[in-house]
Design an enzyme around this catalytic site. Structure first.
Site, short mmCIF file in Angstrom:
data_model
loop_
_atom_site.label_atom_id
_atom_site.label_comp_id
_atom_site.label_asym_id
_atom_site.label_seq_id
_atom_site.Cartn_x
_atom_site.Cartn_y
_atom_site.Cartn_z
N ILE A 245 35.33 33.68 -62.05
CA ILE A 245 35.27 33.60 -60.58
C ILE A 245 36.21 32.45 -60.24
CG2 ILE A 245 33.86 33.12 -58.56
CD1 ILE A 245 31.49 34.32 -59.96
N PRO A 246 37.44 32.76 -59.79
CA PRO A 246 38.53 31.76 -59.79
C PRO A 246 38.49 30.74 -58.66
CG PRO A 246 39.33 33.84 -58.93
CD PRO A 246 37.90 34.09 -59.36
N CYS A 247 37.50 29.86 -58.70
CA CYS A 247 37.42 28.80 -57.69
C CYS A 247 38.59 27.83 -57.84
CB CYS A 247 36.09 28.07 -57.79
SG CYS A 247 35.69 27.39 -59.41
N HIS A 248 39.28 27.86 -58.99
CA HIS A 248 40.43 26.98 -59.18
C HIS A 248 41.61 27.37 -58.28
CE1 HIS A 248 40.86 30.36 -62.06
NE2 HIS A 248 42.15 30.27 -61.78
N ARG A 249 41.56 28.57 -57.70
CA ARG A 249 42.66 29.03 -56.85
C ARG A 249 42.51 28.59 -55.39
NH1 ARG A 249 42.68 35.12 -59.48
NH2 ARG A 249 43.33 34.45 -61.57
#
Length: 281
Positions: A245-249
């Site tokens: 779940i790409p919260c880094h984006r």
């Protein structure tokens, strides 16, 4: 705040107070609207505008919190919780918990008892990860510096679950994302526990393409809560599934990288790695 806004705020405040005082009667939309002298349609729209959720959802949150307090008593039964919350039976309590908590009331009361969780450690381009799964899907991924501490943190979320250090197919499928294979996302099942708001935020994160960025404000607009950037940030910080779940984006509107649960340096490295992968395709 002008006079009309002040008047509307007072009406919604009265409605919230009424729901809090009378949730055991499980009042419907018409009953609550009548108490603040509005039509159901106008009241529903106004409540969403001021509270961010529907009156029904707010009632559900109040109800499930009360039921959780009842279930914290080890001698209390599910029937006790249902009746004291004003629900017609344990089946409605079950539906309420599934909707709000992502688990059954029995699972909540037992702290994950009878839930089997497989976990393993794996190397990624950004360090070691711990990955955990249930029969329903992936429930946890985190970057780790200390494996024992990582396992301790996992167990805190499911204090009475049974844990087994072994790799299963769910984990194998999920770890493919570190090999830059995002084509198998449909094969990856997630077992998430979160509020309706958190789940909407996490779902929105899944729609950010690899190599692209979004902002907290963009996510807030996407879930139709344009004024909830701060709440979006809190939900992103609570993401239990690192990288997948790409919260880094998600970055700040100023262009700053911003904070990351597993370190800003790691976040910068991930974004650079993804950008390079997209550029070489």
């Amino acid at each position: 705040m002008n006079e009309q806004e002040k008047y509307n705020y007072e009406r919604i405040a009265n409605a919230i107070s009424y729901i809090g005082d009378n949730f055991k009667e499980q009042p419907n939309l018409d009953e609550i609207a009548e108490k603040v002298h509005l039509s159901p349609y106008h009241f529903q729209r106004l409540f969403r505008e001021w509270a961010g959720i529907s009156p029904k959802k707010f009632l559900q949150y109040i109800s499930v919190e009360h039921a959780k307090n009842i279930l914290s008593d080890k001698d209390a039964t599910l029937f006790d919780a249902a009746m004291d919350t004003g629900l017609s039976g344990t089946s409605r309590l079950h539906d309420l918990f599934i909707n709000i908590e992502g688990m059954t009331p029995g699972e909540y009361k037992n702290g994950g008892e009878n839930l089997s969780i497989n976990y393993s450690y794996s190397l990624s381009p950004f360090g070691t990860v711990i990955i955990a799964s249930t029969s329903k899907g992936i429930c946890h991924i985190a970057f780790v510096e200390d494996e024992e501490k990582a396992l301790y943190e996992l167990k805190k979320h499911f204090p009475k679950a049974s844990f087994y250090q072994r790799v299963d197919q769910s984990q194998v499928n999920a770890l493919l994302v570190f090999a830059n294979d995002w084509t198998q996302l449909s094969e990856i099942k997630l077992h998430l526990k979160g509020t309706d708001f958190q789940l909407k935020v996490w779902e929105s994160l899944l729609k950010i393409p690899q190599g692209q960025l979004s902002t907290y404000g963009d996510i807030a607009k996407h879930i139709k809560k344009p004024k909830a950037s701060r709440a979006v940030g809190t939900a992103i910080g609570s993401n239990p599934i690192a990288f997948l779940i790409p919260c880094h984006r998600v970055i700040q509107s100023t262009g700053n990288i911003g904070q990351y649960h597993w370190g800003s340096t790691r976040k910068t490295a991930i974004l650079g790695w993804e950008a390079a992968k997209v550029h070489t395709k």
